[in-house]
Scaffold this active site. Structure first.
Site, PDB file in Angstrom:
ATOM      1  N   ARG A  47      -6.064  12.093   5.747  1.00 49.22           N
ATOM      2  CA  ARG A  47      -5.128  12.240   6.852  1.00 49.22           C
ATOM      3  C   ARG A  47      -4.169  13.400   6.583  1.00 49.22           C
ATOM      4  NH1 ARG A  47      -5.147   8.249  11.074  1.00 49.22           N
ATOM      5  NH2 ARG A  47      -3.417   9.482  11.861  1.00 49.22           N
ATOM      6  N   LYS A  57       0.740  14.549   1.392  1.00 50.40           N
ATOM      7  CA  LYS A  57      -0.572  14.871   0.816  1.00 50.40           C
ATOM      8  C   LYS A  57      -0.707  16.369   0.534  1.00 50.40           C
ATOM      9  CE  LYS A  57      -2.795  10.863   3.053  1.00 50.40           C
ATOM     10  NZ  LYS A  57      -3.403  10.082   1.961  1.00 50.40           N
ATOM     11  N   THR A  94      -8.546   6.671  -2.499  1.00 44.34           N
ATOM     12  CA  THR A  94      -9.913   6.211  -2.786  1.00 44.34           C
ATOM     13  C   THR A  94     -10.894   7.357  -2.557  1.00 44.34           C
ATOM     14  OG1 THR A  94      -9.915   5.259  -0.559  1.00 44.34           O
ATOM     15  CG2 THR A  94      -9.637   3.735  -2.401  1.00 44.34           C
ATOM     16  N   LYS A 152     -14.431   8.636  -4.621  1.00 46.59           N
ATOM     17  CA  LYS A 152     -15.724   8.972  -3.998  1.00 46.59           C
ATOM     18  C   LYS A 152     -16.204  10.335  -4.478  1.00 46.59           C
ATOM     19  CE  LYS A 152     -14.264   6.194  -0.140  1.00 46.59           C
ATOM     20  NZ  LYS A 152     -13.455   6.204   1.077  1.00 46.59           N
ATOM     21  N   HIS A 197       0.789  -1.232   0.000  1.00 45.25           N
ATOM     22  CA  HIS A 197       0.000   0.000   0.000  1.00 45.25           C
ATOM     23  C   HIS A 197       0.819   1.279   0.000  1.00 45.25           C
ATOM     24  CE1 HIS A 197      -4.130  -1.524   0.497  1.00 45.25           C
ATOM     25  NE2 HIS A 197      -3.563  -2.522   1.134  1.00 45.25           N
TER      26      HIS A 197
END
Length: 842
Positions: free
Chosen positions: A570, A575, A677, A681, A378
């Site tokens: 998170r 990110k 993911t 969405k 992952h």
């Protein structure tokens, strides 16, 4: 104009939720009243909203039980190959509404509650989130369970029943404060304890080598008590099981302790054993080498393998007689999927059971092990890869250390035979990392002990083969696969965005819910004015609803016609929430410079939890809240720009925020986000993506057309080239005046006037040791955001792009992902056949 429908009436008319038959409603009311009196033992006059919730949950659960028993009987009769998905995290969220959707009970329950004078949404709000996960990895596992049941696979999720899940996040004076998540405080109506399947798990001790084999002796025993939660498939009467283990101390006390008056202490010491399942480690993409964590990993693996082998041996419903003893058949009947390296101990544990307990030869056992296990990777972030100190293993799991050494010895013999004289390669490929403290590389163990290794998006799988696991790929290329992640359309469309599901169903029917590829048909409606209008109207309703939620729970008033620009995930440097912050500051400065210009109004929402020990992530949250304090109180800006930190982001908040989003921010440095993911969405719920070519964004752009996303920034090869050349943040800082202004404002305390030095660490990091190259993508990001603003001013063209995106979502169903795992890794065939309902006696 017609009066807007009430929530109740709107919910009732929705066809995709199943019709409310009159007899159905009467039966549900009867069952509800029975549970209210006998299960919650309450009179209507004194019952609380929580009592009503429990009565309703038990009423809905009754509809699961018959299907659950029948499904398990069916598996024992048919004896299919079973799939065991082992994960340290299952981020399930709430179960009530999801269960009603999957059993087609939602309208009937809604009507029944309406008739007894209760508000369904109020009852749903009483349920605690099952937050047994950190983020993507745990939520993926939850989506996979839904898809495995919906595709009729004989599958089981195995994990830990943490007493405390991911912490609740409070924002106090702009800072994150953690509170324990006591989710079991009022009980959990969805689980069933199964003490008859309790299993012993061993720790510590030593090994003895005898002529007839090895014994692991003088161990400490902890009992694993299973709790089963039903997992319903979508309207196919299949109900699978998620089995979570809870740690219990064994009953035998050391009687010596009684005699010296140590009885009380002996009872109190039971806690030490039971701590194993007390709390979820709150790290996402970060490895913390603590003994308790290794205990958790071995605990779930040992208990699960005992269960797997027991079921393999008996395989008759209700029977305890051994029907199978030939372990060479194990890979024909059992598939074990390791969700990341956290359950890597399954490999040496299966070897221990086969060699020490079942007395198979090493070669035979190893062949069985490799053909049974498969591993999903992952992440490529080095700090996330598990590397356990050998000393800790020697102390906690001495037998497993011996087994790992033997696996490694044989593995390195193979490497040496294939690449003679290449000593560097032997070092790189060893399961044991030498130098300083010896460590076991768990990813290497997983690759060597599995028949399939997969990444979770095409770009990620390619990176694994080209860099992180290059040596292993060169040696065994046949093992490496890609399985791009997906999300369940049941929870992430039908349940959380029924208005959009209905608008789609009116055009193309309802089959898309179990075959998301059918959304492609929406391309025919891209220029259909009525459809464009309907899609835009649903979005506006979702925004109004979310704005009302924010006003009620966060005390903030926002402009519902502004663009809802959302980044929820998170908090992590990779990110790049900081890149988002720089855009907010730049946009703010532009409005201040030209206050009379026609600016596109924006409400920027950022949400997510920072790991409690991750100082930089906590500082990023403080910066976001500080920017909000300044921007939101500036009368010149008014409601053209607002900044909101979404406190305590979790599954239940995601279900409200995602349907309301206009813009989805997926802005990680290329090559760092394995898949994502959340990006899927947002896309399915009608938001447009601004993102880098990273993770599944790449495939989203392929499916929807790159012109229908806002793609910016460096590609993986650009990042590599910049690494070779050397990344110097000052160059960008000196060349780009708006970037310089933003950084200078942060550094000088413009956003923290009472503490001018508050953010100097963040500025220092961005200027001198930013691994994720925020400044390198700043200029292109700002230009891309200008395109976003321009398009948002043209609602029709914006909505057309939205429709292209929804139409391109078919690939991102977890049903597709699971069908590929089933056929290409587990060797089982998915089916859309329904089981007969429990009241059908044929």
């Amino acid at each position: 104009m017609s009066k807007p429908l009430s929530d109740h009436d709107r919910r009732k008319q929705i066809s995709v939720r199943g019709l409310a038959g009159v007899e159905n409603v009467a039966e549900l009311k009867q069952s509800f009243n029975r549970h209210l009196h006998f299960t919650t033992v309450k009179d209507r006059n004194v019952a609380s909203t929580r009592d009503y919730y429990f009565a309703l949950a038990n009423t809905v659960r009754d509809h699961l039980i018959g299907r659950w028993i029948r499904t398990q009987q069916h598996y024992y009769e048919k004896d299919p190959k079973r799939v065991y998905y082992i994960s340290l995290e299952f981020y399930m969220g709430r179960s009530l509404q999801n269960t009603m959707v999957n059993l087609a009970l939602e309208n009937a329950c809604d009507e029944a509650m309406y008739q007894v004078g209760l508000d369904m949404e109020e009852l749903e709000d009483m349920e605690e989130d099952a937050g047994l996960g950190n983020g993507g990895l745990g939520r993926l596992a939850a989506c996979f369970l839904d898809s495995m049941a919906s595709l009729g696979l004989a599958a089981y999720g195995y994990g830990i029943r943490y007493e405390f899940g991911i912490f609740n996040q409070k924002i106090v004076n702009g800072w994150q404060v953690e509170e324990a998540d006591d989710w079991l405080r009022y009980g959990n109506p969805w689980e069933k304890a199964r003490p008859e399947y309790m299993r012993p798990v061993h720790f510590y001790g030593k090994t003895e080598h005898h002529p007839d084999g090895v014994k692991w002796v003088d161990t400490q025993v902890v009992l694993a008590l299973p709790y089963d939660t039903p997992v319903p498939g979508y309207r196919n009467n299949v109900v699978n099981t998620m089995r979570l283990w809870s740690a219990k101390a064994p009953c035998e006390f050391n009687l010596q302790d009684f005699n010296v008056g140590g009885y009380i202490q002996a009872v109190l010491d039971r806690n030490l054993a039971e701590n194993i399942s007390r709390v979820l480690y709150p790290n996402d993409n970060f490895f913390e080498g603590k003994e308790l964590r290794l205990k958790q990993e071995y605990f779930v693996v040992s208990a699960t393998l005992q269960d797997i082998i027991r079921r393999f041996k008996v395989s008759k419903f209700g029977s305890r007689e051994i029907a199978r003893t030939d372990f060479s058949k194990l890979p024909d009947k059992v598939a074990i999927q390791l969700n990341d390296t956290h359950p890597a101990m399954a490999i040496p544990e299966l070897m221990r059971v086969l060699v020490d307990d079942e007395k198979l030869s090493w070669e035979k056992a190893w062949d069985i092990c490799v053909h049974t296990c498969a591993y999903t990777n992952h992440t490529v972030l080095p700090e996330a890869l598990e590397r356990w100190p050998v000393d800790l293993f020697a102390h906690l799991l001495p037998r497993h250390l011996e087994i790992i050494y033997e696996i490694n010895r044989r593995h390195l013999e193979k490497v040496a035979a294939m690449f003679p004289g290449d000593n560097d390669r032997l070092c790189r490929m060893s399961l044991i990392e030498e130098g300083g403290q010896k460590r076991i590389n768990m990813a290497h163990l997983c690759i060597v002990g599995s028949h399939a290794v997969n990444g979770v998006a095409q770009i990620h799988s390619d990176i694994l083969k080209a860099t992180v696991f290059k040596d292993f790929y060169e040696m065994e290329p046949h093992k490496f696969q890609n399985k791009t992640n997906g999300i369940t359309p049941r929870r992430w469309l039908v349940m959380c965005n029924s208005g959009l599901a209905e608008v789609i169903a009116e055009r193309i029917g309802e089959e898309f819910i179990r075959d998301l590829e059918q959304l492609k048909a929406l391309r025919h409606y891209v220029n259909d004015e009525a459809f464009i209008r309907d899609v835009a109207k649903v979005k506006q309703e979702n925004k109004l609803k979310f704005a009302a939620h924010l006003e009620e729970h966060y005390n903030v008033k926002i402009n519902p016609s502004s663009m809802f620009d959302i980044q929820v995930k998170r908090i992590h440097e990779y990110k790049r929430q900081l890149l988002n912050c720089l855009h907010i500051i730049t946009y703010y400065n532009r409005i201040k410079r030209e206050p009379n210009k026609h600016w596109t109004p924006r409400t920027v929402m950022i949400g997510g939890k920072a790991a409690p020990g991750y100082h930089t992530a906590k500082m990023i949250i403080r910066l976001i809240t500080a920017i909000g304090e300044v921007v939101n109180n500036d009368p010149v800006v008014g409601d053209r720009l607002k900044v909101i930190f979404l406190e305590n982001y979790r599954v239940t908040l995601a279900e409200k925020a995602i349907p309301a989003a206009d813009l989805s921010q997926q802005i990680s440095t290329a090559g760092t986000e394995a898949s994502g993911t959340g990006n899927m969405k947002f896309m399915l719920n009608g938001a447009l993506t601004i993102g880098t070519m990273d993770g599944a964004n790449v495939e989203m752009a392929e499916e929807a057309g790159e012109e229908n996303l806002f793609i910016f920034g460096m590609r993986v090869e650009d990042v590599d080239a910049l690494d070779k050349k050397g990344y110097h943040a000052e160059e960008y800082y000196n060349r780009l005046p708006e970037l310089k202004q933003a950084i200078d404002q942060i550094a000088a305390g413009f956003f923290s006037p009472k503490q001018p030095d508050l953010f100097k660490e963040i500025v220092n990091m961005l200027m001198h040791h930013d691994r994720f190259k925020v400044f390198a993508d700043y200029e292109d990001y700002i230009k891309c955001q200008e395109k976003v603003n321009a398009l948002y001013k043209n609602p029709r063209e914006w909505t057309k792009k939205v429709i292209y995106n929804i139409a391109g979502c078919g690939k991102f169903s977890s049903d597709r992902t699971i069908a590929q795992y089933a056929r290409e890794i587990w060797g089982v065939e998915p089916t859309l056949e329904k089981l007969p309902p429990p009241d059908d006696t044929h």
